[in-house]
Design a protein around this motif. Structure first.
Motif, PDB file in Angstrom:
ATOM      1  N   ARG A 117      92.364 -36.504  -4.769  1.00 15.58           N
ATOM      2  CA  ARG A 117      92.424 -35.384  -3.835  1.00 15.58           C
ATOM      3  C   ARG A 117      93.843 -35.216  -3.311  1.00 15.58           C
ATOM      4  O   ARG A 117      94.318 -34.099  -3.094  1.00 15.58           O
ATOM      5  CB  ARG A 117      91.443 -35.616  -2.689  1.00 15.58           C
ATOM      6  CG  ARG A 117      91.289 -34.424  -1.759  1.00 15.58           C
ATOM      7  CD  ARG A 117      90.028 -34.527  -0.922  1.00 15.58           C
ATOM      8  NE  ARG A 117      89.980 -35.746  -0.146  1.00 15.58           N
ATOM      9  CZ  ARG A 117      89.122 -36.733  -0.349  1.00 15.58           C
ATOM     10  NH1 ARG A 117      88.236 -36.664  -1.322  1.00 15.58           N
ATOM     11  NH2 ARG A 117      89.133 -37.816   0.410  1.00 15.58           N
ATOM     12  N   ARG A 118      94.541 -36.329  -3.127  1.00 17.73           N
ATOM     13  CA  ARG A 118      95.936 -36.263  -2.655  1.00 17.73           C
ATOM     14  C   ARG A 118      96.824 -35.639  -3.723  1.00 17.73           C
ATOM     15  O   ARG A 118      97.692 -34.816  -3.412  1.00 17.73           O
ATOM     16  CB  ARG A 118      96.413 -37.674  -2.313  1.00 17.73           C
ATOM     17  CG  ARG A 118      97.872 -37.744  -1.856  1.00 17.73           C
ATOM     18  CD  ARG A 118      98.194 -39.164  -1.418  1.00 17.73           C
ATOM     19  NE  ARG A 118      99.617 -39.338  -1.184  1.00 17.73           N
ATOM     20  CZ  ARG A 118     100.264 -38.981  -0.090  1.00 17.73           C
ATOM     21  NH1 ARG A 118      99.591 -38.406   0.887  1.00 17.73           N
ATOM     22  NH2 ARG A 118     101.555 -39.185   0.038  1.00 17.73           N
ATOM     23  N   ARG A 119      96.617 -36.009  -4.986  1.00 12.53           N
ATOM     24  CA  ARG A 119      97.423 -35.434  -6.071  1.00 12.53           C
ATOM     25  C   ARG A 119      97.195 -33.927  -6.179  1.00 12.53           C
ATOM     26  O   ARG A 119      98.143 -33.145  -6.287  1.00 12.53           O
ATOM     27  CB  ARG A 119      97.066 -36.108  -7.395  1.00 12.53           C
ATOM     28  CG  ARG A 119      97.581 -37.518  -7.563  1.00 12.53           C
ATOM     29  CD  ARG A 119      97.168 -38.102  -8.905  1.00 12.53           C
ATOM     30  NE  ARG A 119      97.806 -37.378 -10.001  1.00 12.53           N
ATOM     31  CZ  ARG A 119      97.515 -37.596 -11.276  1.00 12.53           C
ATOM     32  NH1 ARG A 119      96.595 -38.482 -11.612  1.00 12.53           N
ATOM     33  NH2 ARG A 119      98.144 -36.909 -12.220  1.00 12.53           N
ATOM     34  N   VAL A 120      95.918 -33.528  -6.153  1.00  8.52           N
ATOM     35  CA  VAL A 120      95.602 -32.105  -6.270  1.00  8.52           C
ATOM     36  C   VAL A 120      96.111 -31.342  -5.057  1.00  8.52           C
ATOM     37  O   VAL A 120      96.657 -30.236  -5.169  1.00  8.52           O
ATOM     38  CB  VAL A 120      94.084 -31.911  -6.447  1.00  8.52           C
ATOM     39  CG1 VAL A 120      93.714 -30.440  -6.369  1.00  8.52           C
ATOM     40  CG2 VAL A 120      93.638 -32.495  -7.781  1.00  8.52           C
ATOM     41  N   GLY A 121      95.938 -31.927  -3.870  1.00  7.04           N
ATOM     42  CA  GLY A 121      96.416 -31.273  -2.659  1.00  7.04           C
ATOM     43  C   GLY A 121      97.916 -31.084  -2.669  1.00  7.04           C
ATOM     44  O   GLY A 121      98.439 -30.053  -2.238  1.00  7.04           O
ATOM     45  N   THR A 122      98.637 -32.076  -3.180  1.00  9.04           N
ATOM     46  CA  THR A 122     100.093 -31.960  -3.287  1.00  9.04           C
ATOM     47  C   THR A 122     100.479 -30.826  -4.217  1.00  9.04           C
ATOM     48  O   THR A 122     101.376 -30.032  -3.928  1.00  9.04           O
ATOM     49  CB  THR A 122     100.676 -33.283  -3.798  1.00  9.04           C
ATOM     50  OG1 THR A 122     100.382 -34.322  -2.858  1.00  9.04           O
ATOM     51  CG2 THR A 122     102.185 -33.178  -3.974  1.00  9.04           C
ATOM     52  N   LEU A 123      99.799 -30.740  -5.355  1.00  9.10           N
ATOM     53  CA  LEU A 123     100.097 -29.673  -6.310  1.00  9.10           C
ATOM     54  C   LEU A 123      99.858 -28.304  -5.695  1.00  9.10           C
ATOM     55  O   LEU A 123     100.621 -27.366  -5.895  1.00  9.10           O
ATOM     56  CB  LEU A 123      99.240 -29.853  -7.564  1.00  9.10           C
ATOM     57  CG  LEU A 123      99.476 -28.872  -8.705  1.00  9.10           C
ATOM     58  CD1 LEU A 123     100.926 -28.914  -9.148  1.00  9.10           C
ATOM     59  CD2 LEU A 123      98.571 -29.194  -9.878  1.00  9.10           C
ATOM     60  N   ASN A 124      98.786 -28.170  -4.887  1.00  9.50           N
ATOM     61  CA  ASN A 124      98.497 -26.889  -4.243  1.00  9.50           C
ATOM     62  C   ASN A 124      99.533 -26.549  -3.177  1.00  9.50           C
ATOM     63  O   ASN A 124     100.023 -25.422  -3.092  1.00  9.50           O
ATOM     64  CB  ASN A 124      97.111 -26.927  -3.600  1.00  9.50           C
ATOM     65  CG  ASN A 124      96.005 -26.988  -4.631  1.00  9.50           C
ATOM     66  OD1 ASN A 124      96.199 -26.591  -5.772  1.00  9.50           O
ATOM     67  ND2 ASN A 124      94.865 -27.490  -4.237  1.00  9.50           N
ATOM     68  N   ASP A 125      99.871 -27.556  -2.343  1.00  4.53           N
ATOM     69  CA  ASP A 125     100.763 -27.306  -1.210  1.00  4.53           C
ATOM     70  C   ASP A 125     102.170 -26.945  -1.638  1.00  4.53           C
ATOM     71  O   ASP A 125     102.879 -26.222  -0.937  1.00  4.53           O
ATOM     72  CB  ASP A 125     100.807 -28.537  -0.299  1.00  4.53           C
ATOM     73  CG  ASP A 125      99.483 -28.788   0.397  1.00  4.53           C
ATOM     74  OD1 ASP A 125      99.270 -29.928   0.862  1.00  4.53           O
ATOM     75  OD2 ASP A 125      98.664 -27.844   0.459  1.00  4.53           O
ATOM     76  N   LEU A 148     106.366 -33.750 -10.278  1.00  3.10           N
ATOM     77  CA  LEU A 148     107.314 -32.843  -9.633  1.00  3.10           C
ATOM     78  C   LEU A 148     106.833 -32.462  -8.241  1.00  3.10           C
ATOM     79  O   LEU A 148     107.613 -32.415  -7.279  1.00  3.10           O
ATOM     80  CB  LEU A 148     107.504 -31.588 -10.483  1.00  3.10           C
ATOM     81  CG  LEU A 148     108.063 -31.780 -11.898  1.00  3.10           C
ATOM     82  CD1 LEU A 148     108.217 -30.430 -12.592  1.00  3.10           C
ATOM     83  CD2 LEU A 148     109.387 -32.524 -11.872  1.00  3.10           C
ATOM     84  N   ALA A 149     105.530 -32.168  -8.122  1.00  2.93           N
ATOM     85  CA  ALA A 149     104.984 -31.787  -6.826  1.00  2.93           C
ATOM     86  C   ALA A 149     105.084 -32.933  -5.827  1.00  2.93           C
ATOM     87  O   ALA A 149     105.368 -32.722  -4.640  1.00  2.93           O
ATOM     88  CB  ALA A 149     103.528 -31.341  -6.977  1.00  2.93           C
ATOM     89  N   LEU A 179     107.447 -25.842  -6.568  1.00  7.50           N
ATOM     90  CA  LEU A 179     107.070 -25.339  -7.883  1.00  7.50           C
ATOM     91  C   LEU A 179     106.650 -23.883  -7.737  1.00  7.50           C
ATOM     92  O   LEU A 179     105.995 -23.512  -6.765  1.00  7.50           O
ATOM     93  CB  LEU A 179     105.898 -26.138  -8.458  1.00  7.50           C
ATOM     94  CG  LEU A 179     106.199 -27.545  -8.986  1.00  7.50           C
ATOM     95  CD1 LEU A 179     104.894 -28.254  -9.300  1.00  7.50           C
ATOM     96  CD2 LEU A 179     107.085 -27.486 -10.211  1.00  7.50           C
ATOM     97  N   VAL A 180     107.040 -23.051  -8.680  1.00 12.45           N
ATOM     98  CA  VAL A 180     106.647 -21.641  -8.709  1.00 12.45           C
ATOM     99  C   VAL A 180     106.002 -21.374 -10.063  1.00 12.45           C
ATOM    100  O   VAL A 180     106.572 -21.715 -11.105  1.00 12.45           O
ATOM    101  CB  VAL A 180     107.855 -20.701  -8.500  1.00 12.45           C
ATOM    102  CG1 VAL A 180     107.429 -19.243  -8.609  1.00 12.45           C
ATOM    103  CG2 VAL A 180     108.499 -20.953  -7.136  1.00 12.45           C
TER     104      VAL A 180
END
Length: 326
Positions: A117-125, A148-149, A179-180
């Motif tokens: 959840r932390r990995r996915v949340g980082t990617l989203n944020d 990268l995130a 990230l964009v």
């Protein structure tokens, strides 16, 4: 129907608390009558949930053994890949898919282990979506995106090998910011320490070279609108020739055909808009504009109009030399 479905989910959630509920207690919790509770229990049984009922004044309802919701059976990369797909879909210009993808992503995060959840949340944020999407992303591994995130999140210097358009590689040390994502590619916006300035890197050309670090204080980003910043860079600044043209169509019509990586659109009036775009040469620019399918007016550079006239004359001579249809 939506109210009934929501109530069934709420009832199932209560029954999964591993305790016995009386019909009256469930009715109070759900705000319905005991008769409605009995009907809803029957519906759950029809769906395959073994709801046990004990008769008498001390009886009640209890979910049978082995009827809990199953865990999410995804490995780390599969879970991140699903999240990437949902996050990308949320940024697409397809009606209705954005909200649905956000809801699905929210549900996914609720059942993920805390580390995922932390990995996915980082990617989203730390991802900024461009508004218009396309058929897919460039080939970039989910592990690279999350690495990268994570560096963006932790304000940690990032070291990587970067392959440019010509295939040449170089070692870079940057302070990553965001990230964009656009319709086919992911980009990293970062402060390049060796070149002392903001740069945009294609994620699919990045090969991380850990260890990373140390941490750094965040810098003021190059723009409040990072999507527009990257769009300007990948559609204009990287090319030796730039042009400004007026498209004789409303902005909404142009946006359906012109992707963020092909040019930057600006609203001008109800029936026109401006396009800033780039190309390797003015000859390629002529083809680029013609294939858009819109009527347009060249504002700058003046030399572009000369290339359009030359192309027109060449096509006219080709038609004059060609046989008439039939």
């Amino acid at each position: 129907m939506l109210e009934t479905s929501a109530r069934l989910l709420r009832l199932l959630s209560l029954l999964q608390a591993h305790r016995e509920w009386s019909g009256g207690d469930l009715a109070d919790r759900l705000g319905v009558t005991p008769r409605t509770v009995r009907r809803d229990v029957d519906r759950l049984r029809e769906l395959g949930y073994p709801v046990n009922a004990s008769p008498g004044t001390g009886g009640g309802y209890q979910l049978g053994v082995g009827s809990e919701m199953p865990p999410l059976l995804l490995d780390d990369d599969e879970a991140v890949a699903v999240a990437v797909g949902l996050r990308t879909a949320a940024g697409q210009g397809i009606e209705g898919i954005g909200e649905t993808s956000v809801r699905a992503l929210s549900k996914l995060e609720q059942v993920l282990p805390s580390r995922l959840r932390r990995r996915v949340g980082t990617l989203n944020d730390f991802t900024v979506p461009m508004l218009r999407g396309g058929p897919g992303l460039a080939a970039v591994h989910p592990e690279i995106l999350t690495e990268l995130a994570a560096a963006c999140r932790d304000n940690e210097r990032l070291r990587f090998e970067y392959r440019n358009h010509g295939g040449d590689t170089s070692r870079r040390t940057v302070e990553p910011h965001r990230l964009v994502c656009t319709e086919r590619r992911w980009y990293l916006v970062a402060w390049d320490l060796d070149r002392d300035g903001w740069r945009t890197f294609r994620a699919d050309r990045i090969t991380p070279k850990p260890p990373h670090g140390p941490r750094f204080p965040p810098r003021t980003p190059p723009s409040e609108d990072l999507a527009a910043y990257v769009s300007q860079g990948v559609s204009n600044s990287v090319y030796p020739e730039q042009a400004l043209v007026r498209l004789l169509v409303p902005l909404a019509d142009a946006a359906r055909e012109v992707s963020p990586s092909a040019g930057v659109l600006e609203e001008e009036g109800p029936d026109t808009c401006l396009l800033r775009t780039g190309a390797p040469s003015l000859e390629v620019m002529v083809i680029h504009l013609a294939l858009m399918g819109f009527e347009f007016e060249i504002l700058e550079p003046a030399a572009l109009a000369d290339h359009v006239r030359a192309t027109r004359d060449r096509l006219t001579r080709a038609l004059d030399r060609s046989p008439e249809p039939g």
